[in-house]
Design an enzyme around this catalytic site. Structure first.
Site, mmCIF file in Angstrom:
data_model
loop_
_atom_site.group_PDB
_atom_site.id
_atom_site.type_symbol
_atom_site.label_atom_id
_atom_site.label_comp_id
_atom_site.label_asym_id
_atom_site.label_seq_id
_atom_site.Cartn_x
_atom_site.Cartn_y
_atom_site.Cartn_z
ATOM 1 N N CYS A 1 12.353 -7.726 12.128
ATOM 2 C CA CYS A 1 12.869 -8.645 11.117
ATOM 3 C C CYS A 1 11.833 -8.705 9.993
ATOM 4 C CB CYS A 1 13.072 -10.005 11.781
ATOM 5 S SG CYS A 1 13.890 -11.214 10.769
ATOM 6 N N CYS B 1 0.789 -1.243 0.000
ATOM 7 C CA CYS B 1 0.000 0.000 0.000
ATOM 8 C C CYS B 1 0.815 1.284 0.000
ATOM 9 C CB CYS B 1 -0.952 0.009 1.198
ATOM 10 S SG CYS B 1 -0.132 0.229 2.792
ATOM 11 N N CYS C 1 -2.987 -1.676 5.483
ATOM 12 C CA CYS C 1 -3.561 -2.686 4.578
ATOM 13 C C CYS C 1 -3.607 -4.088 5.163
ATOM 14 C CB CYS C 1 -2.792 -2.706 3.260
ATOM 15 S SG CYS C 1 -1.129 -3.381 3.386
#
Length: 174
Positions: free
Chosen positions: A160, A91, A140
């Protein structure tokens, strides 16, 4: 009935004022959190699986929408050192600054901080026989990776992140 001394009454009055002031701060914080939540809700991107499949590569869909993981040491941003901003690949939400990126030696791009903690959602993840904290894009819902508490100062965190979950916007080209 026992009557309170002046000092006892004063202590109770101060205690009530403290409770009221703490409650006032709590109300203000709740109000700000509610406004922030409403702002995030207004900017949410909601698409069907079919719509996501049209705009994401199969690998990106597998990671971002199905919570997959790319193989370690294979992602395009693992050793990337450019200066700029890392965005959600689904997004475009700005998530990480390059100055928070570090080499954790884990095989995935690692960051010690997000641009704004409201841009990610933290969820307990107990899959694969581990207890971890998954992070997804608040805008999103795309799976980004996990956050661990073994990162460097000042946060002590290690975000991570799958390379396929992010895109890089180079700040030197502006």
């Amino acid at each position: 009935m026992k009557i309170l001394s002046r000092s006892g009454a004063l202590i109770i009055a101060v205690f009530i004022l403290l409770l009221y002031s703490c409650n006032g701060k709590s109300q203000t914080q709740q109000s700000n959190n509610q406004k922030h939540k409403i702002m995030n809700e207004e900017h949410k991107i909601i698409k069907s699986d079919e719509e996501w499949k049209k705009v994401l590569s199969p690998e990106a869909y597998k990671v971002l929408r199905e919570k997959g993981t790319e193989l370690p040491y294979t992602g395009k941003y693992y050793l990337h050192t450019g200066k700029g901003i890392y965005l959600c690949a689904a997004c475009g939400a700005e998530l990480f600054r390059s100055d928070s990126k570090f080499d954790a030696g884990c095989g995935w791009p690692s960051f010690n901080n997000v641009i704004d903690s409201s841009r990610v959602v933290y969820t307990r993840d107990t899959t694969h026989g581990m207890v971890r904290t998954e992070i997804t894009c608040a805008r999103c819902g795309g799976h980004l990776g996990h956050v661990f508490d073994d990162g460097p100062a000042p946060t002590g965190l290690r975000y991570c992140i799958n390379s396929v979950s992010i895109n890089f916007q180079d700040s030197s080209k502006k």
